[in-house]
Design an enzyme around this catalytic site. Sequence first.
Site, PDB file in Angstrom:
ATOM      1  N   ASP A  68      -4.268  -4.283 -11.454  1.00 45.68           N
ATOM      2  CA  ASP A  68      -3.564  -4.066 -10.187  1.00 45.68           C
ATOM      3  C   ASP A  68      -3.080  -5.403  -9.608  1.00 45.68           C
ATOM      4  O   ASP A  68      -3.233  -5.662  -8.410  1.00 45.68           O
ATOM      5  CB  ASP A  68      -4.444  -3.309  -9.179  1.00 45.68           C
ATOM      6  CG  ASP A  68      -3.640  -2.771  -7.999  1.00 45.68           C
ATOM      7  OD1 ASP A  68      -2.402  -2.834  -8.048  1.00 45.68           O
ATOM      8  OD2 ASP A  68      -4.258  -2.294  -7.028  1.00 45.68           O
ATOM      9  N   LYS A  85       4.243   7.602 -11.513  1.00 40.19           N
ATOM     10  CA  LYS A  85       3.224   7.086 -10.602  1.00 40.19           C
ATOM     11  C   LYS A  85       3.374   7.720  -9.224  1.00 40.19           C
ATOM     12  O   LYS A  85       4.449   7.666  -8.620  1.00 40.19           O
ATOM     13  CB  LYS A  85       3.384   5.559 -10.470  1.00 40.19           C
ATOM     14  CG  LYS A  85       2.505   4.908  -9.408  1.00 40.19           C
ATOM     15  CD  LYS A  85       1.053   4.915  -9.819  1.00 40.19           C
ATOM     16  CE  LYS A  85       0.150   4.343  -8.730  1.00 40.19           C
ATOM     17  NZ  LYS A  85       0.266   2.905  -8.613  1.00 40.19           N
ATOM     18  N   HIS A 120       1.320 -11.199  -3.138  1.00 35.77           N
ATOM     19  CA  HIS A 120       2.043 -11.345  -1.867  1.00 35.77           C
ATOM     20  C   HIS A 120       2.082 -12.836  -1.548  1.00 35.77           C
ATOM     21  O   HIS A 120       1.408 -13.631  -2.207  1.00 35.77           O
ATOM     22  CB  HIS A 120       1.313 -10.590  -0.748  1.00 35.77           C
ATOM     23  CG  HIS A 120       1.268  -9.107  -0.961  1.00 35.77           C
ATOM     24  ND1 HIS A 120       2.372  -8.298  -0.841  1.00 35.77           N
ATOM     25  CD2 HIS A 120       0.245  -8.284  -1.317  1.00 35.77           C
ATOM     26  CE1 HIS A 120       2.043  -7.040  -1.098  1.00 35.77           C
ATOM     27  NE2 HIS A 120       0.749  -7.004  -1.403  1.00 35.77           N
ATOM     28  N   HIS A 143      -7.183   2.521 -10.246  1.00 34.19           N
ATOM     29  CA  HIS A 143      -8.150   1.753  -9.434  1.00 34.19           C
ATOM     30  C   HIS A 143      -9.214   2.591  -8.716  1.00 34.19           C
ATOM     31  O   HIS A 143      -9.251   2.654  -7.490  1.00 34.19           O
ATOM     32  CB  HIS A 143      -7.455   0.827  -8.442  1.00 34.19           C
ATOM     33  CG  HIS A 143      -6.310   1.414  -7.653  1.00 34.19           C
ATOM     34  ND1 HIS A 143      -6.371   2.622  -7.016  1.00 34.19           N
ATOM     35  CD2 HIS A 143      -5.077   0.929  -7.401  1.00 34.19           C
ATOM     36  CE1 HIS A 143      -5.224   2.850  -6.407  1.00 34.19           C
ATOM     37  NE2 HIS A 143      -4.419   1.832  -6.627  1.00 34.19           N
ATOM     38  N   HIS A 154       2.218  -5.286 -10.618  1.00 34.77           N
ATOM     39  CA  HIS A 154       3.337  -5.212  -9.664  1.00 34.77           C
ATOM     40  C   HIS A 154       4.103  -6.522  -9.750  1.00 34.77           C
ATOM     41  O   HIS A 154       3.661  -7.534  -9.207  1.00 34.77           O
ATOM     42  CB  HIS A 154       2.813  -5.030  -8.237  1.00 34.77           C
ATOM     43  CG  HIS A 154       2.036  -3.776  -8.009  1.00 34.77           C
ATOM     44  ND1 HIS A 154       2.612  -2.607  -7.559  1.00 34.77           N
ATOM     45  CD2 HIS A 154       0.717  -3.487  -8.167  1.00 34.77           C
ATOM     46  CE1 HIS A 154       1.685  -1.663  -7.445  1.00 34.77           C
ATOM     47  NE2 HIS A 154       0.527  -2.168  -7.808  1.00 34.77           N
ATOM     48  N   PHE A 155       5.246  -6.514 -10.437  1.00 35.35           N
ATOM     49  CA  PHE A 155       5.995  -7.767 -10.602  1.00 35.35           C
ATOM     50  C   PHE A 155       7.103  -7.965  -9.563  1.00 35.35           C
ATOM     51  O   PHE A 155       7.825  -8.951  -9.592  1.00 35.35           O
ATOM     52  CB  PHE A 155       6.541  -7.884 -12.039  1.00 35.35           C
ATOM     53  CG  PHE A 155       5.485  -8.267 -13.041  1.00 35.35           C
ATOM     54  CD1 PHE A 155       4.239  -8.745 -12.635  1.00 35.35           C
ATOM     55  CD2 PHE A 155       5.726  -8.153 -14.401  1.00 35.35           C
ATOM     56  CE1 PHE A 155       3.256  -9.099 -13.553  1.00 35.35           C
ATOM     57  CE2 PHE A 155       4.751  -8.515 -15.332  1.00 35.35           C
ATOM     58  CZ  PHE A 155       3.517  -8.987 -14.912  1.00 35.35           C
ATOM     59  N   PRO A 197      -1.674  -5.599   1.609  1.00 35.43           N
ATOM     60  CA  PRO A 197      -2.802  -5.410   0.687  1.00 35.43           C
ATOM     61  C   PRO A 197      -2.424  -5.764  -0.750  1.00 35.43           C
ATOM     62  O   PRO A 197      -1.332  -5.422  -1.198  1.00 35.43           O
ATOM     63  CB  PRO A 197      -3.089  -3.914   0.815  1.00 35.43           C
ATOM     64  CG  PRO A 197      -1.761  -3.305   1.128  1.00 35.43           C
ATOM     65  CD  PRO A 197      -0.984  -4.331   1.915  1.00 35.43           C
ATOM     66  N   ASN A 236       6.971   0.383  -7.350  1.00 38.54           N
ATOM     67  CA  ASN A 236       7.211   0.138  -5.916  1.00 38.54           C
ATOM     68  C   ASN A 236       7.942  -1.176  -5.660  1.00 38.54           C
ATOM     69  O   ASN A 236       7.487  -2.027  -4.913  1.00 38.54           O
ATOM     70  CB  ASN A 236       5.907   0.219  -5.115  1.00 38.54           C
ATOM     71  CG  ASN A 236       4.865  -0.794  -5.546  1.00 38.54           C
ATOM     72  OD1 ASN A 236       4.881  -1.273  -6.679  1.00 38.54           O
ATOM     73  ND2 ASN A 236       3.958  -1.151  -4.652  1.00 38.54           N
TER      74      ASN A 236
HETATM   75  C1  NCD Z   1      -0.289  -2.580  -4.227  1.00 40.12           C
HETATM   76  C2  NCD Z   1       0.973  -3.394  -3.952  1.00 40.12           C
HETATM   77  O1  NCD Z   1       0.886  -4.405  -3.245  1.00 40.12           O
HETATM   78  O2  NCD Z   1       2.028  -3.061  -4.486  1.00 40.12           O
HETATM   79  N1  NCD Z   1      -1.269  -2.964  -3.262  1.00 40.12           N
HETATM   80  C3  NCD Z   1      -2.607  -2.783  -3.352  1.00 40.12           C
HETATM   81  O3  NCD Z   1      -3.298  -3.065  -2.384  1.00 40.12           O
HETATM   82  N2  NCD Z   1      -3.194  -2.369  -4.457  1.00 40.12           N
HETATM   83  C4  NCD Z   1       0.021  -1.134  -4.189  1.00 40.12           C
HETATM   84  C5  NCD Z   1      -1.025  -0.268  -4.818  1.00 40.12           C
HETATM   85  O4  NCD Z   1      -1.429  -0.425  -5.981  1.00 40.12           O
HETATM   86  O5  NCD Z   1      -1.470   0.677  -4.149  1.00 40.12           O
HETATM   87 ZN    ZN Z   2      -1.209  -1.120  -7.761  1.00 40.14          ZN
HETATM   88 ZN    ZN Z   3      -2.486   1.756  -5.870  1.00 39.69          ZN
END
Ligand code: NCD
Ligand code: ZN
Ligand code: ZN
Length: 432
Positions: A300, A140, A304, A230, A58-59, A318, A90
């Site tokens: 994954d 996705k 944050h 995951h 997630h970049f 998360p 996302n």
């Molecule tokens: C991911 C995110 O922060 O984009 N968060 C996570 O807890 N894994 C979203 C995701 O992969 O579900």
């Molecule tokens: Zn993810």
């Molecule tokens: Zn996920």
Amino acid sequence: MVDLWLKDAKIVPENMIVSLGIEDGKIAALKKIAPKREECINLRESVILPGLIDAHVHFRDPGLTYKEDFRTGTMAAAAGGFTTVIDMPNTRPPTDTAKAFKEKLKIADHKSLVDYGLHAGVGKLKDIKNLFKLKPASFKLYMDLLDDDTLEGIFREIKNLQNDGGQEPLISLHCEDKETVESSTLKMRSKGRDKPELYARARPVLAETTAVSKALKLAGKYGLKIHICHVSTEESLGLIDEAKKSGLKVTSEITPHHLLLNSSYLRKCGNFAKTNPPLRDQKDKVEIGSLNDVDIIGTDHAPHTIPEKEQNVWNALPGIPNLDATLPLLLTQIKQRNLTFTDLKRLLCENPAIIFNIKNKGFIKRGMDADFVVVDMRKEGIIEPDKFKSKAKYSPFKGFKVKGMPVMTMVRGNVVMEDDHLSKNQGNFIYS
Ligand code: NCD
Ligand code: ZN
Ligand code: ZN
Ligand code: ZN
């Protein structure tokens, strides 16, 4: 004459010393001895692996670049031995229209240090067809956000793509059942307590297994290929294994944190260990001995900011940033004989290339892209999030001792990382 020789590299698991000739970014020769008087980098018998492929990052670019952007994300990738990354949809806006997909491609083209692909999101059904033409690695779906009818509608629409012929579509799924998550979370929150360890109960094992079962059922009904992201429990792995035996085209992924940590880290690290699906109790989690049933490791990488983490458990965001730390952690497992180089190559190079249809990557063979990571199996260190190249400088692995570290990363013959120094490489789209 080739452009460059990598002299005296140790190929594993064979433990063979070879020299690799690189020509125009590809592996052009594999020889016992490099010819003299040609340009070469002497690897002095260090272990060489195919560049790692991370199919789940997630970049945050565009829209949430205060958390990470395509440059810092791929810096973390290069530092961690990853030469290919596939970014999740996302972002803001989400990558669920052809326009947003093209915009993200442009961003990656400007900022990426390593090669990249993109997963497509699904918003309006009518956008699916045009997105598919742009070659997403997969569609996705977040089952924690979709009700059953919407989910099935998407499978039906993607089935139409398959009927059109051409490349076979793939669906990647975040498997946590929406209803189960919502009801369990409500129950836990209503107790009025705020302890990070409650989070594992708010999104229980049942949420995952329910979603996995639904996903498998839809894959069977529509004859579509799916990839389960995951996977956090042995029970889900069992369901997937059964489905494979019955002939379904399904693959599984595990993260380093679901593999190496359990729910006790929610107590130890608070929300820095908060992620979806949550870390599991020791009795439920996937064991390292079960990796034979897993198809790939995906990090994954979900960065944050620290203020976003330092809130009560229900509001903290998360996700765990993993690109910098994953390879040292796994090499340490190899040192401890819990894992082999054969496993590592299968889970992080070969299978990701096969599942996501990445031609020319994942293997050290003539004709393949010259993507490598060189590792020093004697080098020791400690996971220090302060030193991550990612913008997110926290980790539940903080303080873990590691033995075995990446020392050089190469993308199509260009050195992108050497001894902590990063270059200004230009990554390419893997499906162009
Ligand atoms: C991911 C995110 O922060 O984009 N968060 C996570 O807890 N894994 C979203 C995701 O992969 O579900
Ligand atoms: Zn993810
Ligand atoms: Zn996920
Ligand atoms: Zn040349």
